[in-house]
Design a protein around this motif. Structure first.
Motif, PDB file in Angstrom:
ATOM      1  N   HIS A  63      -5.439   4.058  -1.032  1.00 43.97           N
ATOM      2  CA  HIS A  63      -6.059   2.942  -0.343  1.00 43.97           C
ATOM      3  C   HIS A  63      -6.860   3.436   0.852  1.00 43.97           C
ATOM      4  O   HIS A  63      -6.781   4.599   1.243  1.00 43.97           O
ATOM      5  CB  HIS A  63      -4.988   1.964   0.153  1.00 43.97           C
ATOM      6  CG  HIS A  63      -4.019   2.597   1.087  1.00 43.97           C
ATOM      7  ND1 HIS A  63      -2.919   3.313   0.648  1.00 43.97           N
ATOM      8  CD2 HIS A  63      -3.979   2.694   2.451  1.00 43.97           C
ATOM      9  CE1 HIS A  63      -2.254   3.786   1.686  1.00 43.97           C
ATOM     10  NE2 HIS A  63      -2.869   3.428   2.794  1.00 43.97           N
ATOM     11  N   THR A 121      -9.360  -1.717  -1.745  1.00 39.39           N
ATOM     12  CA  THR A 121      -9.284  -1.828  -0.297  1.00 39.39           C
ATOM     13  C   THR A 121     -10.553  -1.263   0.321  1.00 39.39           C
ATOM     14  O   THR A 121     -11.205  -0.397  -0.249  1.00 39.39           O
ATOM     15  CB  THR A 121      -8.060  -1.075   0.261  1.00 39.39           C
ATOM     16  OG1 THR A 121      -8.050   0.267  -0.266  1.00 39.39           O
ATOM     17  CG2 THR A 121      -6.763  -1.764  -0.121  1.00 39.39           C
ATOM     18  N   LEU A 178       0.818  -1.213   0.000  1.00 43.95           N
ATOM     19  CA  LEU A 178       0.000   0.000   0.000  1.00 43.95           C
ATOM     20  C   LEU A 178       0.852   1.263   0.000  1.00 43.95           C
ATOM     21  O   LEU A 178       0.321   2.369   0.061  1.00 43.95           O
ATOM     22  CB  LEU A 178      -0.929   0.015   1.220  1.00 43.95           C
ATOM     23  CG  LEU A 178      -1.859  -1.183   1.376  1.00 43.95           C
ATOM     24  CD1 LEU A 178      -2.791  -0.975   2.556  1.00 43.95           C
ATOM     25  CD2 LEU A 178      -2.646  -1.472   0.107  1.00 43.95           C
TER      26      LEU A 178
END
Length: 207
Positions: free
Chosen positions: A129, A161, A124
């Motif tokens: 995200h 996500t 990430l």
């Protein structure tokens, strides 16, 4: 690319899997109702081994295949549900498979604790995200806090996500990425399930 790559959505299964976080996703991917191409998609489960797993809700699930048997070329997406073991080495094989999928250009969708597992794996750090909360990921010491977005679900180039509180938004993001529904049908689906607006039901019945 094989025929399965167009049809199969693989859902990772493991002990402590958070059942409620993927219920809308699995039910509607696997059901042809309102699909743009009925019968095109199916759900298959994948585990670290072939042994049964027990979800947080106490359901026992027998994986259809193992991570070693799963190739990105045979999949439309890898889904990683929330779980309680994401900070441990037991999650590493799932994060490694997610990295393999992304390197091959195949979408990955993670929710709740699974986002923490991807954060710990560095996945990430360079993608927009979200997760349960910004503080949840910051507490893990990851390097992507500047790209955190305070939204129910985020899709950055096929890396989806979501937080534990957003299973419906998570499902909607997956459906949009896979192109399961026409945009208007997806809007009606979310109107019904996400907004609790009965008008969505009648729109779907007419779709």
């Amino acid at each position: 690319m094989t025929e399965n790559s167009l049809t199969t959505v693989h859902v990772a299964v493991y002990d402590t899997l958070a059942d409620w976080e993927i219920g809308f996703l699995t039910a509607h991917v696997n059901s042809p109702a309102w699909h743009k191409s009925p019968g095109r998609f199916r759900i298959r489960t994948v585990g670290a081994s072939a042994a049964p797993v027990t979800t947080m809700g106490g359901l026992r699930v027998l994986p259809d295949l193992t991570l070693d048997e799963l190739s990105p070329g045979d999949s439309a997406m890898l889904v990683l549900p929330g779980n309680e073991f994401f900070p441990t080495e037991a999650f590493h094989p799932y994060a490694a498979k997610a990295r393999e999928f992304r390197a091959a250009g195949v979408p990955v969708a993670a929710i709740c604790g699974a986002t923490g597992g991807l954060a710990l794996a560095g996945m990430l750090d360079e993608h927009e995200h979200t997760s349960n909360a910004k503080e949840f990921l910051e507490g893990l010491g990851y390097g992507g806090d500047a790209l955190y977005r305070d939204e129910p679900a985020v899709n950055d180039g096929g890396l989806i996500t979501a937080g534990a509180q957003a299973p419906i938004e998570f499902a909607r993001a997956v459906f949009a990425e896979l192109g399961i529904y026409e945009p208007g049908v997806l809007d009606s689906w979310y109107k019904l399930y996400g907004e609790k607006n009965p008008a969505g039901f009648y729109e779907l019945m007419g779709a």
